[in-house]
Design a protein around this motif. Structure first.
Motif, PDB file in Angstrom:
ATOM      1  N   TRP A 108      47.205 -10.058  21.604  1.00 24.55           N
ATOM      2  CA  TRP A 108      48.094  -9.243  20.054  1.00 24.55           C
ATOM      3  C   TRP A 108      46.510  -7.769  19.971  1.00 24.55           C
ATOM      4  CZ3 TRP A 108      46.272 -10.388  15.465  1.00 24.55           C
ATOM      5  CH2 TRP A 108      45.374 -10.951  15.085  1.00 24.55           C
ATOM      6  N   ALA A 109      46.978  -7.428  19.201  1.00 26.72           N
ATOM      7  CA  ALA A 109      46.841  -6.453  18.381  1.00 26.72           C
ATOM      8  C   ALA A 109      46.230  -6.187  17.070  1.00 26.72           C
ATOM      9  CB  ALA A 109      47.516  -5.262  17.726  1.00 26.72           C
ATOM     10  N   SER A 110      44.375  -7.178  17.283  1.00 30.64           N
ATOM     11  CA  SER A 110      44.228  -7.543  15.708  1.00 30.64           C
ATOM     12  C   SER A 110      43.281  -5.840  15.245  1.00 30.64           C
ATOM     13  CB  SER A 110      42.885  -8.671  15.812  1.00 30.64           C
ATOM     14  OG  SER A 110      42.736  -8.506  14.963  1.00 30.64           O
ATOM     15  N   SER A 111      42.124  -5.733  14.702  1.00 32.65           N
ATOM     16  CA  SER A 111      41.716  -4.448  14.435  1.00 32.65           C
ATOM     17  C   SER A 111      40.513  -4.204  14.088  1.00 32.65           C
ATOM     18  CB  SER A 111      42.745  -4.182  13.351  1.00 32.65           C
ATOM     19  OG  SER A 111      41.896  -2.673  12.689  1.00 32.65           O
ATOM     20  N   GLU A 112      39.579  -3.361  14.560  1.00 33.27           N
ATOM     21  CA  GLU A 112      38.464  -2.997  14.108  1.00 33.27           C
ATOM     22  C   GLU A 112      38.020  -3.687  12.013  1.00 33.27           C
ATOM     23  OE1 GLU A 112      36.778   0.680  15.732  1.00 33.27           O
ATOM     24  OE2 GLU A 112      37.967   1.364  13.593  1.00 33.27           O
ATOM     25  N   THR A 113      39.067  -3.402  11.578  1.00 28.37           N
ATOM     26  CA  THR A 113      38.961  -3.139  10.457  1.00 28.37           C
ATOM     27  C   THR A 113      38.825  -4.625  10.016  1.00 28.37           C
ATOM     28  OG1 THR A 113      41.252  -3.741  10.308  1.00 28.37           O
ATOM     29  CG2 THR A 113      40.489  -1.642  10.045  1.00 28.37           C
ATOM     30  N   THR A 114      38.454  -5.610  10.473  1.00 31.44           N
ATOM     31  CA  THR A 114      37.848  -7.300   9.779  1.00 31.44           C
ATOM     32  C   THR A 114      36.698  -7.249   9.664  1.00 31.44           C
ATOM     33  OG1 THR A 114      37.830  -7.871  12.541  1.00 31.44           O
ATOM     34  CG2 THR A 114      39.988  -8.504  11.622  1.00 31.44           C
ATOM     35  N   ALA A 141      43.747  -5.270   6.512  1.00 34.58           N
ATOM     36  CA  ALA A 141      42.598  -6.306   7.602  1.00 34.58           C
ATOM     37  C   ALA A 141      42.769  -7.217   7.210  1.00 34.58           C
ATOM     38  CB  ALA A 141      41.331  -4.969   7.199  1.00 34.58           C
ATOM     39  N   LEU A 142      42.888  -7.619   6.009  1.00 37.01           N
ATOM     40  CA  LEU A 142      42.804  -9.223   5.369  1.00 37.01           C
ATOM     41  C   LEU A 142      44.492  -9.952   6.318  1.00 37.01           C
ATOM     42  CD1 LEU A 142      42.068 -11.390   3.786  1.00 37.01           C
ATOM     43  CD2 LEU A 142      43.845 -10.326   1.910  1.00 37.01           C
ATOM     44  N   SER A 143      44.974  -8.999   6.411  1.00 36.23           N
ATOM     45  CA  SER A 143      45.742  -9.883   7.546  1.00 36.23           C
ATOM     46  C   SER A 143      45.994  -9.644   8.840  1.00 36.23           C
ATOM     47  CB  SER A 143      47.848  -8.704   7.280  1.00 36.23           C
ATOM     48  OG  SER A 143      47.058  -7.336   8.254  1.00 36.23           O
ATOM     49  N   LYS A 144      45.396  -8.958   9.058  1.00 34.39           N
ATOM     50  CA  LYS A 144      43.792  -9.186  10.687  1.00 34.39           C
ATOM     51  C   LYS A 144      43.578 -10.318  10.376  1.00 34.39           C
ATOM     52  CE  LYS A 144      47.080  -5.990  12.617  1.00 34.39           C
ATOM     53  NZ  LYS A 144      47.798  -5.900  13.630  1.00 34.39           N
ATOM     54  N   VAL A 145      42.633 -10.665   9.705  1.00 36.09           N
ATOM     55  CA  VAL A 145      41.205 -11.383   9.654  1.00 36.09           C
ATOM     56  C   VAL A 145      43.089 -12.906   9.403  1.00 36.09           C
ATOM     57  CG1 VAL A 145      39.771 -13.084   7.792  1.00 36.09           C
ATOM     58  CG2 VAL A 145      39.971 -10.081   8.571  1.00 36.09           C
ATOM     59  N   ALA A 146      43.368 -12.839   8.761  1.00 34.03           N
ATOM     60  CA  ALA A 146      43.940 -14.314   8.070  1.00 34.03           C
ATOM     61  C   ALA A 146      44.883 -14.722  10.122  1.00 34.03           C
ATOM     62  CB  ALA A 146      45.118 -13.584   7.213  1.00 34.03           C
ATOM     63  N   SER A 147      45.674 -13.867  10.476  1.00 34.03           N
ATOM     64  CA  SER A 147      46.553 -13.733  12.091  1.00 34.03           C
ATOM     65  C   SER A 147      45.434 -14.398  13.129  1.00 34.03           C
ATOM     66  CB  SER A 147      46.890 -12.130  12.288  1.00 34.03           C
ATOM     67  OG  SER A 147      47.707 -12.066  11.261  1.00 34.03           O
TER      68      SER A 147
END
Length: 191
Positions: A108-114, A141-147
């Motif tokens: 799945w796609a997270s992000s470097e913004t984490t 970014a918060l949605s990616k950290v939490a995910s």
């Protein structure tokens, strides 16, 4: 292998669909936006809203693995609350449905913004490494950290491998043509 690609009509989705098909996989594309034709066309397409758990369960029925790319892809495209809520809901629904279906793998796609990029607040140290994580500076970014946390727990509970890819900006071939216009701007920033 029968692989579901969520967000199959997006830039990354079209490239992943094309590559998987080229490698002999049967691809089921899932998106709210139908495919536009051309390369990256899935063998099968389902229009689905993955914020609805029942639809996530349905699209993963009979699937071996999922490449989950469906999300609001950047901050500022929707309101902060919609970005966070929709991304979290889609991610949980796909992760949980994949575990319930006993898929072989979730990518799945997270992000470097984490990690805090683009660093509106300077990083705590450089070079930035995994120990720096997390430092989200937007609800995206918060949605990616939490995910990433949710994915880690569901992977542990299910014993299924989850792979989070921390993408940077996703560009298509046509996007690179604009790069020369940025060179002068980059040069001025480093003077």
């Amino acid at each position: 292998m029968r692989i579901c690609v969520t967000g199959s009509s997006g830039k990354a989705g079209r490239a992943v669909v094309a590559d998987l098909a080229e490698h002999g996989h049967r691809v089921v594309g899932v998106d709210l936006v139908p495919p536009g034709g051309g390369s990256g066309e899935p063998a099968e397409f389902l229009r689905a809203d993955l914020t609805d758990y029942g639809q996530a369960v349905e699209v993963l029925a009979g699937i071996d693995a999922v490449v989950h790319l469906a999300n609001i892809p950047a901050p500022g495209l929707r309101t902060p609350s919609v970005t966070f809520n929709d991304n979290m809901t889609m991610n949980f629904n796909v992760f949980q449905a994949a575990a319930e279906a006993g898929l072989r793998r979730v990518v799945w796609a997270s992000s470097e913004t984490t990690l805090g990029l683009p660093f509106a607040v300077p990083p705590k140290y450089a070079p930035v490494d995994e120990d720096h994580y997390p430092l989200p500076s937007s609800t995206y970014a918060l949605s990616k950290v939490a995910s990433e946390t949710v994915a880690g727990h569901i992977a542990e509970w299910s014993g299924m491998p989850f792979v989070a890819l921390r993408f940077s900006n996703i560009l298509g071939p046509a996007d690179y043509a604009a790069f020369p216009a940025y060179w002068d701007e980059i040069g001025r920033a480093h003077v």
